[in-house]
Motif scaffolding. Sequence first.
Motif, PDB file in Angstrom:
ATOM      1  N   ARG A  20       0.817  -1.212   0.000  1.00  0.00           N
ATOM      2  CA  ARG A  20       0.000   0.000   0.000  1.00  0.00           C
ATOM      3  C   ARG A  20       0.854   1.267   0.000  1.00  0.00           C
ATOM      4  NH1 ARG A  20      -3.738   2.901  -2.081  1.00  0.00           N
ATOM      5  NH2 ARG A  20      -4.728   4.384  -0.665  1.00  0.00           N
ATOM      6  N   THR A  21       1.757   1.396   0.973  1.00  0.00           N
ATOM      7  CA  THR A  21       2.645   2.564   1.013  1.00  0.00           C
ATOM      8  C   THR A  21       4.057   2.116   1.347  1.00  0.00           C
ATOM      9  OG1 THR A  21       2.326   3.047   3.380  1.00  0.00           O
ATOM     10  CG2 THR A  21       0.769   4.048   1.837  1.00  0.00           C
ATOM     11  N   ALA A  22       5.012   2.939   0.956  1.00  0.00           N
ATOM     12  CA  ALA A  22       6.420   2.687   1.259  1.00  0.00           C
ATOM     13  C   ALA A  22       7.117   4.029   1.384  1.00  0.00           C
ATOM     14  CB  ALA A  22       7.070   1.855   0.159  1.00  0.00           C
ATOM     15  N   GLY A  23       8.119   4.084   2.216  1.00  0.00           N
ATOM     16  CA  GLY A  23       8.848   5.334   2.360  1.00  0.00           C
ATOM     17  C   GLY A  23      10.093   5.153   3.195  1.00  0.00           C
ATOM     18  N   ASN A  24      11.023   6.114   3.081  1.00  0.00           N
ATOM     19  CA  ASN A  24      12.211   6.105   3.939  1.00  0.00           C
ATOM     20  C   ASN A  24      12.734   7.529   4.063  1.00  0.00           C
ATOM     21  OD1 ASN A  24      13.485   6.526   1.446  1.00  0.00           O
ATOM     22  ND2 ASN A  24      14.145   4.395   1.272  1.00  0.00           N
ATOM     23  N   GLN A  85      14.338   9.235  12.762  1.00  0.00           N
ATOM     24  CA  GLN A  85      14.110   9.086  11.320  1.00  0.00           C
ATOM     25  C   GLN A  85      13.704   7.653  11.035  1.00  0.00           C
ATOM     26  OE1 GLN A  85      16.929  10.858   8.424  1.00  0.00           O
ATOM     27  NE2 GLN A  85      17.020   8.826   7.473  1.00  0.00           N
ATOM     28  N   THR A  86      12.679   7.494  10.190  1.00  0.00           N
ATOM     29  CA  THR A  86      12.139   6.158   9.950  1.00  0.00           C
ATOM     30  C   THR A  86      11.944   5.872   8.465  1.00  0.00           C
ATOM     31  OG1 THR A  86       9.828   6.912  10.065  1.00  0.00           O
ATOM     32  CG2 THR A  86      10.865   6.237  12.138  1.00  0.00           C
ATOM     33  N   GLY A  87      11.798   4.593   8.181  1.00  0.00           N
ATOM     34  CA  GLY A  87      11.324   4.114   6.894  1.00  0.00           C
ATOM     35  C   GLY A  87      10.210   3.128   7.185  1.00  0.00           C
ATOM     36  N   TRP A  88       9.314   2.892   6.243  1.00  0.00           N
ATOM     37  CA  TRP A  88       8.184   2.020   6.536  1.00  0.00           C
ATOM     38  C   TRP A  88       7.643   1.346   5.282  1.00  0.00           C
ATOM     39  CZ3 TRP A  88       7.708   7.036   5.432  1.00  0.00           C
ATOM     40  CH2 TRP A  88       6.702   7.404   4.531  1.00  0.00           C
ATOM     41  N   ILE A  89       6.916   0.281   5.536  1.00  0.00           N
ATOM     42  CA  ILE A  89       6.181  -0.461   4.522  1.00  0.00           C
ATOM     43  C   ILE A  89       4.811  -0.779   5.109  1.00  0.00           C
ATOM     44  CG2 ILE A  89       6.000  -2.625   3.214  1.00  0.00           C
ATOM     45  CD1 ILE A  89       8.276  -0.886   2.225  1.00  0.00           C
ATOM     46  N   SER A  90       3.735  -0.485   4.389  1.00  0.00           N
ATOM     47  CA  SER A  90       2.415  -0.927   4.835  1.00  0.00           C
ATOM     48  C   SER A  90       1.812  -1.825   3.759  1.00  0.00           C
ATOM     49  CB  SER A  90       1.496   0.260   5.124  1.00  0.00           C
ATOM     50  OG  SER A  90       1.135   0.944   3.942  1.00  0.00           O
TER      51      SER A  90
END
Length: 264
Positions: A20-24, A85-90
């Motif tokens: 659905r979403t990704a970011g870093n 600071q984060t990165g994520w995957i949903s």
Amino acid sequence: MKIFCQVEEQARTMLPLYLRTAGNGHAQAPVCRPKGGTFHQFLCIEQGSGLFETPTDSVRLYEGTVVFTRKDVPIAYRQDGDRFQTGWISFDGMFADSLLDYLHIPPFAHVSDKSIRPLMERLCRLAARNESPERLSAAVYDLIITFFEVLRADTQTPALLCAKAYIEQNFARDLAVEEIAAAVGISESLLFRLFRSEEHTTPVEYIRRIRIRHAAQLLSHIPAIPISQIATRCGFWDTSYFCRVFRKQTGMTPGTYRSQHLPI
């Protein structure tokens, strides 16, 4: 960088998993979700530290930690130091909940292992290139399996860890439960109890799982090798049986899996 994946209705209703979403590289602001998130989420602490709170946990986590939270689980987290600071995957999918249940995943879990972050970064790159939903789905599956293999290893008994290591070294040949128990120095009945209580499976089924995992790696990294040879290398002497087991565990045939996991 933040990416929203535009997932078609067919992909949402047909794919076992979808990104659905990704970011870093995100300067993380405080988050409070009293009713939980809409999607399952991995969150990597790239720099600094944060305080995480759920109905059952309150823990400070530091750089290099990857946190998993199931959807609909209340959670709050905020900076706990100079930086956060984060990165994520949903993700979600028609079989997401059943897969997490099958793996006996807790609502909130975290590990510190260097093998997880590269998989999350790869997903971000694939999403940024607008890869197909099928390839993104496969990458999400790899991330889930790797994360929870690390999670289980953090909590298991030494005898079970030794048994699993022995299986990893000998999965390609005929391997009996009696031999594994003898190599570890415990009884067969205790070996079965350990696998039941901590892996929620039998030693025989675990061996099949390891063989399929190695077969999947060969399929995705050596395109020219015939499927029959992969079966033999991974301890399956009957190619038809290998294909049935592979499809049961992954939801797709070896040929389909290979086509979706070709090197980028």
